[in-house]
Design an enzyme around this catalytic site. Structure first.
Site, PDB file in Angstrom:
ATOM      1  N   GLU A 146      -6.648   3.045  -7.634  1.00 25.85           N
ATOM      2  CA  GLU A 146      -7.614   3.110  -6.541  1.00 25.85           C
ATOM      3  C   GLU A 146      -9.013   2.715  -7.011  1.00 25.85           C
ATOM      4  OE1 GLU A 146      -8.611   2.822  -3.588  1.00 25.85           O
ATOM      5  OE2 GLU A 146      -7.987   4.696  -2.612  1.00 25.85           O
ATOM      6  N   GLY A 202      -5.346   0.808  -0.503  1.00 25.01           N
ATOM      7  CA  GLY A 202      -5.911  -0.021   0.551  1.00 25.01           C
ATOM      8  C   GLY A 202      -7.077  -0.898   0.135  1.00 25.01           C
ATOM      9  N   ASN A 223      -5.032  11.133   2.777  1.00 24.76           N
ATOM     10  CA  ASN A 223      -5.167  10.600   4.131  1.00 24.76           C
ATOM     11  C   ASN A 223      -5.094  11.722   5.166  1.00 24.76           C
ATOM     12  OD1 ASN A 223      -3.038   7.914   3.082  1.00 24.76           O
ATOM     13  ND2 ASN A 223      -5.253   7.817   3.266  1.00 24.76           N
ATOM     14  N   ARG A 233       0.133   9.295  -5.510  1.00 30.08           N
ATOM     15  CA  ARG A 233       0.629   8.756  -4.242  1.00 30.08           C
ATOM     16  C   ARG A 233       1.309   7.398  -4.408  1.00 30.08           C
ATOM     17  NH1 ARG A 233      -5.121   9.294  -3.963  1.00 30.08           N
ATOM     18  NH2 ARG A 233      -6.305   7.384  -3.553  1.00 30.08           N
ATOM     19  N   GLY A 257      -6.519  12.335  -8.636  1.00 29.99           N
ATOM     20  CA  GLY A 257      -5.694  11.225  -8.196  1.00 29.99           C
ATOM     21  C   GLY A 257      -4.393  11.083  -8.969  1.00 29.99           C
ATOM     22  N   ARG A 304       0.860  -1.175   0.000  1.00 30.09           N
ATOM     23  CA  ARG A 304       0.000   0.000   0.000  1.00 30.09           C
ATOM     24  C   ARG A 304       0.902   1.233   0.000  1.00 30.09           C
ATOM     25  NH1 ARG A 304      -4.314   2.264   4.552  1.00 30.09           N
ATOM     26  NH2 ARG A 304      -4.905   4.103   3.324  1.00 30.09           N
ATOM     27  N   HIS A 305       0.515   2.258  -0.736  1.00 32.87           N
ATOM     28  CA  HIS A 305       1.288   3.497  -0.789  1.00 32.87           C
ATOM     29  C   HIS A 305       1.478   4.096   0.606  1.00 32.87           C
ATOM     30  CE1 HIS A 305      -2.288   5.910   0.041  1.00 32.87           C
ATOM     31  NE2 HIS A 305      -2.934   5.103  -0.803  1.00 32.87           N
ATOM     32  N   GLY A 306       2.484   4.959   0.738  1.00 30.80           N
ATOM     33  CA  GLY A 306       2.686   5.660   1.999  1.00 30.80           C
ATOM     34  C   GLY A 306       1.559   6.640   2.295  1.00 30.80           C
ATOM     35  N   SER A 352      -0.719   9.611   2.538  1.00 35.17           N
ATOM     36  CA  SER A 352      -0.852  10.614   1.482  1.00 35.17           C
ATOM     37  C   SER A 352      -1.513  11.883   1.993  1.00 35.17           C
ATOM     38  CB  SER A 352      -1.683  10.040   0.329  1.00 35.17           C
ATOM     39  OG  SER A 352      -3.038   9.904   0.738  1.00 35.17           O
TER      40      SER A 352
END
Length: 201
Positions: free
Chosen positions: A99, A163, A27, A75, A39, A20-22, A24
């Site tokens: 996503e 996610g 988030n 991201r 995005g 999963r990306h760090g 962002s």
């Protein structure tokens, strides 16, 4: 975290690292950013996300990847760029790792994810409000792995995604009902789940 649950023929040809990306900016702001153009061009890694990746790469505990594929969102691209630079690798954009699209909820508070997940639990084929159905996400994500299984053997391949798509993919690979995808423990930003290869190169 390591899982096996190989495909129907009984063995993975490759070793997959699902990342999963760090953390962002989406988030950080608590916003749903799941569509173009935001995005693709905005809401990349937050300072916290960059720090997470620095820590992860300084203490890498998995096999060295030989190939990196990633969602084309900013991201995930920034996450993949950092990992690729660390290992001296090139990276490949793979839009099917994108996503999950949350339709009419785009740009709204991420507290509204819960509304979608409640509907997912009732029917994984539902597309209410323009939200991409769980079954559609599972199909495109699994398609990526199926293609890699046909083309490569004995490689360690890093897939950088998001996610919800990763949780849906893992649920599908386990052979569980897609309606149960939120019963899995949520994947943390910058986390890696390892799918071990069962065959030697």
């Amino acid at each position: 975290m390591s899982n096996t649950f190989p495909p129907a023929e009984g063995a993975w040809r490759n070793h997959y690292l699902l990342m999963r990306h760090g953390h962002s900016l989406a988030n950080q702001e608590g916003r749903i950013i799941s569509a173009q153009p935001l995005g693709l061009t905005g809401f990349g890694l937050s300072p916290r996300g960059r720090a997470q990746l620095d820590t992860l790469l300084a203490d890498w505990r998995w096999a060295r990847p030989q190939r990196i594929l990633h969602s084309d969102f900013l991201r995930t691209t920034e996450t993949a760029e950092r990992v690729a630079a660390h290992f001296g690798l090139t990276r490949t954009l793979e839009p099917r790792l994108r996503e999950r699209h949350f339709g009419e909820l785009e740009g709204q508070s991420d507290t509204r994810y819960a509304e979608v997940w409640a509907l997912d639990a009732q029917d994984p084929t539902l597309c209410q409000g323009g939200v991409e159905a769980v079954a559609e996400v599972a199909a495109r994500m699994r398609e990526v792995i199926d293609e890699l299984e046909r083309r490569h053997r004995g490689e360690t391949i890093l897939l950088v995604s998001h996610g919800d798509p990763l949780q849906i993919l893992l649920t599908a690979l386990e052979g569980r009902a897609l309606s149960l995808h939120r019963e899995r423990e949520p994947l943390a930003p910058a986390s890696i789940t390892s799918l071990k290869a069962s065959l030697k190169a």
